[in-house]
Design an enzyme around this catalytic site. Structure first.
Site, short mmCIF file in Angstrom:
data_model
loop_
_atom_site.label_atom_id
_atom_site.label_comp_id
_atom_site.label_asym_id
_atom_site.label_seq_id
_atom_site.Cartn_x
_atom_site.Cartn_y
_atom_site.Cartn_z
N ASP A 1 -15.11 39.36 -20.98
CA ASP A 1 -14.04 39.43 -22.05
C ASP A 1 -13.82 41.33 -21.37
O ASP A 1 -12.77 41.89 -22.22
CB ASP A 1 -14.73 40.70 -23.25
CG ASP A 1 -16.18 41.24 -22.34
OD1 ASP A 1 -16.27 40.71 -21.43
OD2 ASP A 1 -16.59 42.09 -23.74
N GLU B 1 18.00 34.49 -3.55
CA GLU B 1 18.36 33.92 -2.38
C GLU B 1 19.25 32.57 -2.83
O GLU B 1 19.00 30.92 -3.41
CB GLU B 1 17.19 32.47 -2.34
CG GLU B 1 16.33 33.31 -1.81
CD GLU B 1 15.00 33.31 -1.10
OE1 GLU B 1 15.28 31.95 -0.46
OE2 GLU B 1 14.20 33.65 -0.57
N MET C 1 15.69 38.29 5.66
CA MET C 1 14.40 36.88 6.31
C MET C 1 15.15 37.12 7.41
O MET C 1 16.34 35.29 7.53
CB MET C 1 14.74 36.01 4.91
CG MET C 1 14.13 36.92 3.96
SD MET C 1 13.89 35.50 2.65
CE MET C 1 16.06 35.35 1.80
N THR C 2 14.86 37.05 8.94
CA THR C 2 15.22 37.13 10.68
C THR C 2 14.25 36.07 10.60
O THR C 2 13.60 35.60 11.40
CB THR C 2 14.93 38.16 10.77
OG1 THR C 2 14.13 39.13 10.79
CG2 THR C 2 15.97 38.91 10.46
N ASP D 1 13.58 31.00 9.56
CA ASP D 1 13.93 29.97 9.26
C ASP D 1 15.42 30.26 9.07
O ASP D 1 16.11 28.87 9.00
CB ASP D 1 13.97 29.84 7.67
CG ASP D 1 12.00 29.37 6.97
OD1 ASP D 1 11.37 28.62 8.12
OD2 ASP D 1 12.64 29.28 5.81
N TRP E 1 6.42 37.19 6.06
CA TRP E 1 5.63 35.91 5.31
C TRP E 1 4.77 34.64 6.43
O TRP E 1 5.11 34.37 6.99
CB TRP E 1 7.17 35.01 5.15
CG TRP E 1 6.99 34.13 3.98
CD1 TRP E 1 6.48 32.45 4.39
CD2 TRP E 1 6.74 33.74 2.27
NE1 TRP E 1 6.03 31.96 3.13
CE2 TRP E 1 6.69 32.70 1.83
CE3 TRP E 1 7.14 34.81 1.61
CZ2 TRP E 1 6.30 32.38 0.28
CZ3 TRP E 1 7.02 34.91 -0.13
CH2 TRP E 1 6.43 33.59 0.01
#
Length: 615
Positions: free
Chosen positions: A319, A389, A455-456, A458, A595
């Site tokens: 609860d 993105e 985002m350095t 991929d 990430w």
């Protein structure tokens, strides 16, 4: 960022005392000016930017009679790129037609004796450099040579190895019918060097200072062609860099990680990571129908935690008003009050809603504020992070809002969230010319954010199923890199070139690897047959797995790679993260982020590498 997969790389005054006297040939004489088969008069016109105060600049042209006969009048013509213009001028009558500018002598300063020179000046706006200069219809370097065309413009220079006092420039070659002799390097419109190659390192610069570079080719007859496009550069340092105590050490926590990955907020404590971070981005909230919405209600605020899973060792009750990750984050902040938690919205999978949101930024910001500041969990969050993105570009879906959409959205977010909350964004690391970082107004949006997470990672992966194999998070370029501009240095350089301070930029680190199978070549550049097997996704694997199953066998461009059997992987290790953190400090960046938490080892060795590297 991603929800399950991502592609960041494929997937940044007053007028001074007026100048003096005169220059060259009369307008009337231009009717009979030299035809292409005739030699033009011997005179030159050179340009210099004499001052720059941010919102404007002062430029000066100097005309010199290099011949043996007097000149009776002069006309100088040049082109400015769009956005650069003359606002006022003195000692010449300056007019324009579009981006083409023409300056003619006054009645009193037209004649010019042999060897004499005269200058005229102007105030302007914009950051461009002049190109296509003509003096009385001929080349500003003294006229064209009969039967010999001037060279073409070289490529716009790229900038690398930016330090407090130096920058290295590189450019693509110009062409000429008789051959290129050398290149003039122009800094803020003034020639600082003449070189024979396609690169030049300019030293002796001032820390924390803006410069603009362009290149001009000379042919074998010493004729110059049009000036290249300009490259803005800001040196590091200058007293604006954050100190060690201000460095951001941020990790992403994913709400879906509580399921198959069995990764919970308590793991941040048991791994020792909680003591080594400054920020957590909680990923992700959704963006739907122009609004911020809940991403996963069960994981976010409903999942009941047992005592052994809970941060403080106390079980949730049936609860209690708040359970799930939000309550666990609340407990974490009670133990580590220095940690700031931001709620991230969007990501690779959920960025398709930003286009509609951008149509009414104020309404979007209001919906986000009401959700983040919901009384049930308002004390958990210290601000908002947008992972779009990509604005006005393509990710999983393609956005066609417009270049100003990002700025408009971030401005609305700052207005609604105020100065007491953090407002941040994760952004592309596409350092190519005309790429994602050129598709939207990142510089304009930067004034409203506390920092950008670049985002350095991929940059490369098994969306190119047959390779070539390449590290997915290269710090710098290297011989054989599949795409120039896809590396951390290029991205940070581009963003700084747009006028964004390094103190607003965080470098991204992946706590995972990208890999191929069917590979025979140990070093990067090999062919493959497809993605290597991964625990949750083909071609993707956590660092904690790879360090055991496929240990690193080499390094390239500041990151590690490994070949085990027919599989080839690239990923960061504590050693390569240490190298990257040293680079972060040398570039005066705000800090680093990663990430994401669950890819690390049980004792948090990658998070520790970020922490120790930024001390």
């Amino acid at each position: 960022m991603r929800t399950s997969t991502s592609r960041t790389g494929g997937r940044f005054r007053s007028r001074a005392t007026a100048g003096l006297t005169a220059l060259l040939l009369p307008l009337a004489a231009m009717v009979g000016l030299a035809s292409p088969a005739e030699a033009a008069p011997s005179a030159t016109a050179t340009y210099a930017k004499t001052s720059d105060w941010g919102s404007g600049f002062e430029g000066k042209w100097t005309v010199k009679n290099t011949g043996t006969t007097s000149l009776s009048s002069w006309t100088v013509e040049w082109d400015f790129p769009a956005g650069t213009a003359v606002t006022s001028a003195w000692d010449a009558d300056v007019t324009s037609s579009g981006n083409h500018w023409t300056a003619k002598n006054k009645a009193w300063n037209g004649p010019l004796a042999p060897g004499a020179s005269v200058s005229f000046g102007f105030n302007g706006t914009g950051s461009g450099s002049p190109s296509g200069c003509k003096l009385n219809g001929a080349s500003c370097d003294g006229g064209s040579v009969p039967g010999d065309n001037p060279p073409s413009a070289p490529g716009t220079p790229s900038a690398s190895n930016i330090t407090n006092t130096a920058v290295t420039l590189s450019w693509s070659a110009a062409t000429d019918d008789k051959g290129i002799k050398n290149y003039d390097v122009l800094r803020d419109g003034t020639r600082v060097a003449t070189v024979t190659g396609l690169t030049y390192t300019n030293t002796g610069l001032t820390a924390g200072t803006d410069y603009s570079y362009a290149i001009q080719a000379r042919d074998s007859a010493d004729q110059t062609g049009p000036v290249s496009g300009s490259r803005a550069v800001r040196t590091t340092g200058g007293g604006t860099d954050p100190g060690p105590g201000d460095k951001v050490k941020l990790g992403y926590f994913t709400n879906w990680g509580v399921y198959q990955r069995n990764y919970h907020v308590k793991n941040l404590v048991s791994s020792g990571t909680a003591a080594k971070i400054t920020h957590i981005n909680y990923a992700f909230g959704n963006v739907q129908s122009g609004r911020c919405t809940i991403g996963d209600a069960f994981a976010d605020y409903d999942k009941a935690y047992t005592a052994d899973q809970s941060v403080d060792g106390k079980a949730d009750t049936w609860d209690q008003p708040l359970r799930g990750n939000f309550n666990q984050l609340r407990k974490l902040k009670a133990q580590y009050p220095n940690i700031k938690v931001l709620w991230s919205f969007g990501g690779w999978t959920w960025s398709g809603g930003f286009g509609q949101a951008a149509a009414n930024p104020a309404a979007f910001a209001e919906s986000c504020y009401q959700l983040v500041e919901d009384p049930r969990w308002a004390d958990v969050f210290d601000g908002i992070d947008l992972d779009w993105e990509y604005p006005n570009a393509c990710g999983l879906t393609c956005d066609t809002s417009d270049p100003a959409s990002l700025k408009n959205v971030m401005q609305a977010m700052r207005a609604r969230f105020g100065s007491g909350n953090l407002v941040t964004a994760a952004i592309s690391a596409d350092g190519t010319n005309g790429g994602k970082l050129d598709a939207a107004d990142y510089a304009g949006a930067a004034q409203y954010v506390d920092f950008y997470n670049v985002m350095t990672y991929d940059f490369f992966g098994t969306w190119a199923a047959q390779g070539p194999t390449a590290p997915h998070s290269p710090l710098t370029s290297y011989a054989g890199i599949p795409q120039e501009g896809f590396n951390s240095e290029a991205a940070i350089t581009k963003l700084k070139g747009k006028g964004i301070s390094g103190s607003k930029l965080n470098l991204g680190i992946g706590f995972y690897g990208r890999g191929w199978t069917g590979v025979t070549q140990a070093t990067p550049g090999g062919t493959a047959t497809g993605p290597a097997p991964g625990t949750y996704e083909p071609g993707n694997e956590d660092y904690k797995v790879l360090k055991v199953t496929c240990p690193a066998t080499g390094t390239v461009a500041g990151t590690a790679y490994a070949k085990c059997g027919s599989n080839w992987w690239s990923y960061d290790t504590p050693a390569t993260i240490g190298t990257k953190m040293s680079w972060v400090k040398s570039q005066g960046l705000k800090g680093a982020f990663y990430w994401e938490f669950s890819g690390d080892t049980a004792n948090g060795e990658l998070a520790n590498a970020v922490h120790t590297g930024l001390r």
